[in-house]
Design an enzyme around this catalytic site. Sequence first.
Site, PDB file in Angstrom:
ATOM      1  N   ARG A 142     -37.669 -16.652  26.160  1.00 17.11           N
ATOM      2  CA  ARG A 142     -38.990 -17.186  26.501  1.00 17.11           C
ATOM      3  C   ARG A 142     -39.610 -16.460  27.688  1.00 17.11           C
ATOM      4  O   ARG A 142     -40.600 -16.964  28.248  1.00 17.11           O
ATOM      5  CB  ARG A 142     -38.960 -18.699  26.668  1.00 17.11           C
TER       6      ARG A 142
ATOM      7  N   ARG B 168     -41.153 -38.445  20.955  1.00 17.47           N
ATOM      8  CA  ARG B 168     -39.789 -37.930  20.727  1.00 17.47           C
ATOM      9  C   ARG B 168     -38.731 -38.828  21.354  1.00 17.47           C
ATOM     10  O   ARG B 168     -38.893 -39.334  22.458  1.00 17.47           O
ATOM     11  CB  ARG B 168     -39.650 -36.525  21.294  1.00 17.47           C
TER      12      ARG B 168
ATOM     13  N   ARG C  73     -44.807 -27.383  31.173  1.00 15.64           N
ATOM     14  CA  ARG C  73     -44.126 -26.609  30.115  1.00 15.64           C
ATOM     15  C   ARG C  73     -45.132 -25.865  29.251  1.00 15.64           C
ATOM     16  O   ARG C  73     -44.912 -24.712  28.871  1.00 15.64           O
ATOM     17  CB  ARG C  73     -43.269 -27.550  29.251  1.00 15.64           C
TER      18      ARG C  73
ATOM     19  N   ARG D 264     -36.591 -37.864  26.911  1.00 14.63           N
ATOM     20  CA  ARG D 264     -36.261 -36.773  27.835  1.00 14.63           C
ATOM     21  C   ARG D 264     -37.125 -36.862  29.098  1.00 14.63           C
ATOM     22  O   ARG D 264     -38.332 -37.097  29.007  1.00 14.63           O
ATOM     23  CB  ARG D 264     -36.506 -35.421  27.150  1.00 14.63           C
TER      24      ARG D 264
ATOM     25  N   LYS E 130     -39.020 -26.423  16.814  1.00 18.70           N
ATOM     26  CA  LYS E 130     -37.957 -25.404  16.759  1.00 18.70           C
ATOM     27  C   LYS E 130     -36.581 -26.048  16.542  1.00 18.70           C
ATOM     28  O   LYS E 130     -35.815 -25.613  15.694  1.00 18.70           O
ATOM     29  CB  LYS E 130     -37.918 -24.596  18.073  1.00 18.70           C
TER      30      LYS E 130
HETATM   31  P1  AP5 Z   1     -38.500 -30.640  18.344  1.00 15.52           P
HETATM   32  O1  AP5 Z   1     -37.852 -30.088  17.126  1.00 15.52           O
HETATM   33  O2  AP5 Z   1     -37.642 -31.339  19.334  1.00 15.52           O
HETATM   34  O3  AP5 Z   1     -39.391 -29.484  19.038  1.00 15.52           O
HETATM   35  P2  AP5 Z   1     -38.959 -28.245  19.879  1.00 15.52           P
HETATM   36  O4  AP5 Z   1     -39.872 -27.138  19.527  1.00 15.52           O
HETATM   37  O5  AP5 Z   1     -37.492 -27.993  19.761  1.00 15.52           O
HETATM   38  O6  AP5 Z   1     -39.349 -28.794  21.323  1.00 15.52           O
HETATM   39  P3  AP5 Z   1     -38.657 -28.707  22.722  1.00 15.52           P
HETATM   40  O7  AP5 Z   1     -39.503 -29.586  23.608  1.00 15.52           O
HETATM   41  O8  AP5 Z   1     -37.184 -29.042  22.665  1.00 15.52           O
HETATM   42  O9  AP5 Z   1     -38.839 -27.244  23.090  1.00 15.52           O
HETATM   43  P4  AP5 Z   1     -38.867 -26.660  24.460  1.00 15.52           P
HETATM   44  O10 AP5 Z   1     -38.922 -25.217  24.142  1.00 15.52           O
HETATM   45  O11 AP5 Z   1     -39.893 -27.188  25.370  1.00 15.52           O
HETATM   46  O12 AP5 Z   1     -37.520 -27.220  25.123  1.00 15.52           O
HETATM   47  P5  AP5 Z   1     -36.024 -26.685  25.137  1.00 15.52           P
HETATM   48  O13 AP5 Z   1     -35.158 -27.801  24.739  1.00 15.52           O
HETATM   49  O14 AP5 Z   1     -35.893 -25.365  24.466  1.00 15.52           O
HETATM   50  O15 AP5 Z   1     -39.681 -31.617  17.848  1.00 15.52           O
HETATM   51  C1  AP5 Z   1     -40.447 -32.343  18.784  1.00 15.52           C
HETATM   52  C2  AP5 Z   1     -40.700 -33.755  18.230  1.00 15.52           C
HETATM   53  O16 AP5 Z   1     -41.513 -33.673  17.051  1.00 15.52           O
HETATM   54  C3  AP5 Z   1     -39.436 -34.507  17.810  1.00 15.52           C
HETATM   55  O17 AP5 Z   1     -39.634 -35.858  18.067  1.00 15.52           O
HETATM   56  C4  AP5 Z   1     -39.347 -34.271  16.288  1.00 15.52           C
HETATM   57  O18 AP5 Z   1     -38.703 -35.340  15.655  1.00 15.52           O
HETATM   58  C5  AP5 Z   1     -40.815 -34.158  15.908  1.00 15.52           C
HETATM   59  N1  AP5 Z   1     -41.108 -33.189  14.851  1.00 15.52           N
HETATM   60  C6  AP5 Z   1     -40.560 -31.938  14.696  1.00 15.52           C
HETATM   61  N2  AP5 Z   1     -41.133 -31.314  13.642  1.00 15.52           N
HETATM   62  C7  AP5 Z   1     -42.062 -32.183  13.132  1.00 15.52           C
HETATM   63  C8  AP5 Z   1     -42.997 -32.101  12.048  1.00 15.52           C
HETATM   64  N3  AP5 Z   1     -43.109 -30.999  11.289  1.00 15.52           N
HETATM   65  N4  AP5 Z   1     -43.783 -33.163  11.816  1.00 15.52           N
HETATM   66  C9  AP5 Z   1     -43.718 -34.284  12.611  1.00 15.52           C
HETATM   67  N5  AP5 Z   1     -42.842 -34.412  13.651  1.00 15.52           N
HETATM   68  C10 AP5 Z   1     -42.037 -33.369  13.901  1.00 15.52           C
HETATM   69  O19 AP5 Z   1     -35.863 -26.391  26.711  1.00 15.52           O
HETATM   70  C11 AP5 Z   1     -35.905 -27.433  27.649  1.00 15.52           C
HETATM   71  C12 AP5 Z   1     -35.939 -26.834  29.038  1.00 15.52           C
HETATM   72  O20 AP5 Z   1     -34.744 -26.065  29.279  1.00 15.52           O
HETATM   73  C13 AP5 Z   1     -37.091 -25.857  29.311  1.00 15.52           C
HETATM   74  O21 AP5 Z   1     -38.283 -26.504  29.688  1.00 15.52           O
HETATM   75  C14 AP5 Z   1     -36.485 -25.011  30.453  1.00 15.52           C
HETATM   76  O22 AP5 Z   1     -36.532 -25.702  31.672  1.00 15.52           O
HETATM   77  C15 AP5 Z   1     -35.033 -24.890  30.036  1.00 15.52           C
HETATM   78  N6  AP5 Z   1     -34.814 -23.710  29.185  1.00 15.52           N
HETATM   79  C16 AP5 Z   1     -34.434 -23.698  27.874  1.00 15.52           C
HETATM   80  N7  AP5 Z   1     -34.367 -22.444  27.417  1.00 15.52           N
HETATM   81  C17 AP5 Z   1     -34.701 -21.635  28.440  1.00 15.52           C
HETATM   82  C18 AP5 Z   1     -34.852 -20.230  28.568  1.00 15.52           C
HETATM   83  N8  AP5 Z   1     -34.630 -19.403  27.522  1.00 15.52           N
HETATM   84  N9  AP5 Z   1     -35.228 -19.728  29.768  1.00 15.52           N
HETATM   85  C19 AP5 Z   1     -35.448 -20.535  30.833  1.00 15.52           C
HETATM   86  N10 AP5 Z   1     -35.349 -21.892  30.767  1.00 15.52           N
HETATM   87  C20 AP5 Z   1     -34.982 -22.433  29.583  1.00 15.52           C
END
Ligand code: AP5
Length: 216
Positions: free
Chosen positions: A88, A122, A166, A155, A13
């Site tokens: 989410r 990552r 997660r 991270r 994402k």
């Molecule tokens: P990346 O693009 O970083 O993936 P992502 O989907 O953004 O993953 P996240 O782990 O950041 O999502 P998440 O939803 O768990 O965490 P968030 O930050 O929102 O890609 C992942 C890896 O793969 C990278 O190394 C990238 O380079 C690689 N990659 C990407 N695409 C690729 C491809 N096509 N091919 C190969 N490699 C690829 O949230 C973190 C925390 O914050 C949550 O756990 C929660 O505690 C809190 N939080 C955030 N939002 C909320 C909410 N709305 N409500 C409650 N708590 C929340």
Amino acid sequence: MKFVFFGAPGAGKGTMAARAAEAFGLPHISTGEIFRGAMREGTPLGLRVKAVIESGGLVSDELTIGLVRERLAKPDAAKGWLLDGFPRTMAQAEALVSFCPEDHVIDLEVSDAKVLERLSGRRMCRGCGRSFHTVFMPPKKPDVCDDCGGELYIRNDDSVDSVRTRLENYRVQTSPLEAYYRKRGTLVPVDGEGSADEVWSVLRGVMERLIAGEKA
Ligand code: AP5
């Protein structure tokens, strides 16, 4: 136009929303990045959410909804936005519809095996928050961000235990939103399994068509 980027942890994402923000000139609003920024700076918000984020849990709906509502009211979001990591939970999805309904939900579909492969390699930049991957998207210089020269780090919530939590949270609390958005007619599934360039090439075409359709 207002896009939600939806999908499992590690689905891509953040990576795809960053490319889309640059290509389409829309603000990329990542709740995870807002929380991580606050944690880096040690603000009251950061101190409040640190423990729950590092354990892989979800921040409360009340806090997250209030934060997103405020962010979407800023002038740069008036012509549209890319929301990454929100909604989410069902409460968050319903709140968004009540104050600023989405036009389209980009659902990046990936297998659990891919998620684990991506999260285990990552690396994030401490300076600008850009993400890299040791194998799939390595930085030009090891452990240094290509964009801002910041230090790359792993991270805390990419530990095996946090990733397990997660993924479980995603299954129980977030994946039911797919049916909700399908019913609203805003869900747009996109195959997220390929390389970043392959996924982006398909996604870019999909978004161009959606944007052209809206303007027509
Ligand atoms: P990346 O693009 O970083 O993936 P992502 O989907 O953004 O993953 P996240 O782990 O950041 O999502 P998440 O939803 O768990 O965490 P968030 O930050 O929102 O890609 C992942 C890896 O793969 C990278 O190394 C990238 O380079 C690689 N990659 C990407 N695409 C690729 C491809 N096509 N091919 C190969 N490699 C690829 O949230 C973190 C925390 O914050 C949550 O756990 C929660 O505690 C809190 N939080 C955030 N939002 C909320 C909410 N709305 N409500 C409650 N708590 C929340």
